[in-house]
Write an enzyme that holds these catalytic residues in place. Structure first.
Site, mmCIF file in Angstrom:
data_model
loop_
_atom_site.group_PDB
_atom_site.id
_atom_site.type_symbol
_atom_site.label_atom_id
_atom_site.label_comp_id
_atom_site.label_asym_id
_atom_site.label_seq_id
_atom_site.Cartn_x
_atom_site.Cartn_y
_atom_site.Cartn_z
ATOM 1 C CG ASP A 42 -0.297 -0.387 2.505
ATOM 2 O OD1 ASP A 42 0.201 -1.519 2.580
ATOM 3 O OD2 ASP A 42 -0.287 0.433 3.440
ATOM 4 C CE LYS A 61 -4.992 0.392 3.078
ATOM 5 N NZ LYS A 61 -5.121 1.729 3.721
#
Length: 268
Positions: A42, A61
């Site tokens: 991310d 993420k």
């Protein structure tokens, strides 16, 4: 031909490209859109791209995870019959840290497939509107990084590689520009060698800085560039080359013969 709308339950290591969501490959996008689990870096991959995952996908993420957490999620998901898109920035093969992931997946007997992507070096070259291999000037491109917190093998120190005087593409070196300058000059590079820096290549806030080897550190400091930057160095970066005729490829030369076209002598 029948199109399959579901993926096999395995791990797909997908290169997301350099930033622009449209620079993912067609295959990579199809996998992203169909995967049951999407695990992405991310800090580097565009959220606009990840938004193209199917609504019911489990999107995770990975920036806050360690290696074991990442791999355990991929193994558990695959063994549960789910497909996993492990989405990396650029191309996974270049500074992608995928070797350790693949090693653990192999030990767990979990199948995986790698989907290549567009590396930031090529996005940077596109942004600069330059060709990195220019006939009779340089036909070699070295992809490397300056030695810093992560060391490089002694035989791959920048000064040794720079001795080839070809085009250099430096990843992960934005905070090491003084070292870059010193090692290239020690390798015999001229202080006025063209250098171009592209920060966040292909992103909306992309920044291009053209400078010389002697002014590289000053230019980086002036523009506040300390991360997410590709440094390209060498005479292929000379912006005036596009206006010159002396470095044309023989591929399209009227007098050059190849298996698809017979050349015509220059006097005809």
């Amino acid at each position: 031909m029948t199109q399959h709308n579901t993926l096999e339950p395995k791990v797909y290591i997908v290169g997301a490209g350099p930033g622009d969501p449209d620079l993912i490959t067609v295959k990579g996008l199809r996998i992203l859109q169909q995967a049951d689990v999407v695990l992405y870096t991310d800090s580097l991959v565009s959220e606009d791209l990840i938004a193209r995952a199917k609504p019911e996908a489990n999107v995770q993420k990975s920036a806050g995870m360690d290696l074991d957490q990442i791999v355990d999620l991929m193994i558990d998901s695959t063994r549960a019959g789910k497909s996993v898109a492990r989405v990396h920035t650029g191309d996974p093969a270049v500074y992608g840290a995928i070797l350790e992931q693949m090693s653990l997946l192999k030990k767990a007997d979990v199948p995986f497939e790698i989907i290549p992507g567009v590396s930031s070096v090529f996005a940077a070259a596109a942004a600069l509107q330059t060709e990195l291999t220019v006939p009779e000037l340089t036909q070699t491109l070295i992809l490397t990084r300056a030695s810093g917190r992560t060391p490089v093998p002694e035989r791959e120190e920048l000064q040794s590689l720079a001795a080839h005087h070809c085009t250099l593409a430096l990843y992960l070196s934005a905070t090491l520009t003084k070292k870059v300058m010193r090692e290239l000059i020690d390798a015999g590079w001229s202080p006025d060698t063209p250098v171009a820096v592209v920060q966040r290549a292909s992103w909306p806030d992309q920044l291009i800085v053209r400078t010389t080897l002697a002014e590289l550190d000053n230019a980086m400091r002036e523009h506040g560039i300390r991360s997410h930057a590709m440094i390209l160095a060498g005479w292929a970066l000379d912006p005036t080359l596009v206006e010159q005729d002396g470095h044309r490829s023989k591929l399209y030369d009227r007098s050059f013969t190849h298996r698809f076209r017979k050349g015509v002598p220059a006097h005809e």
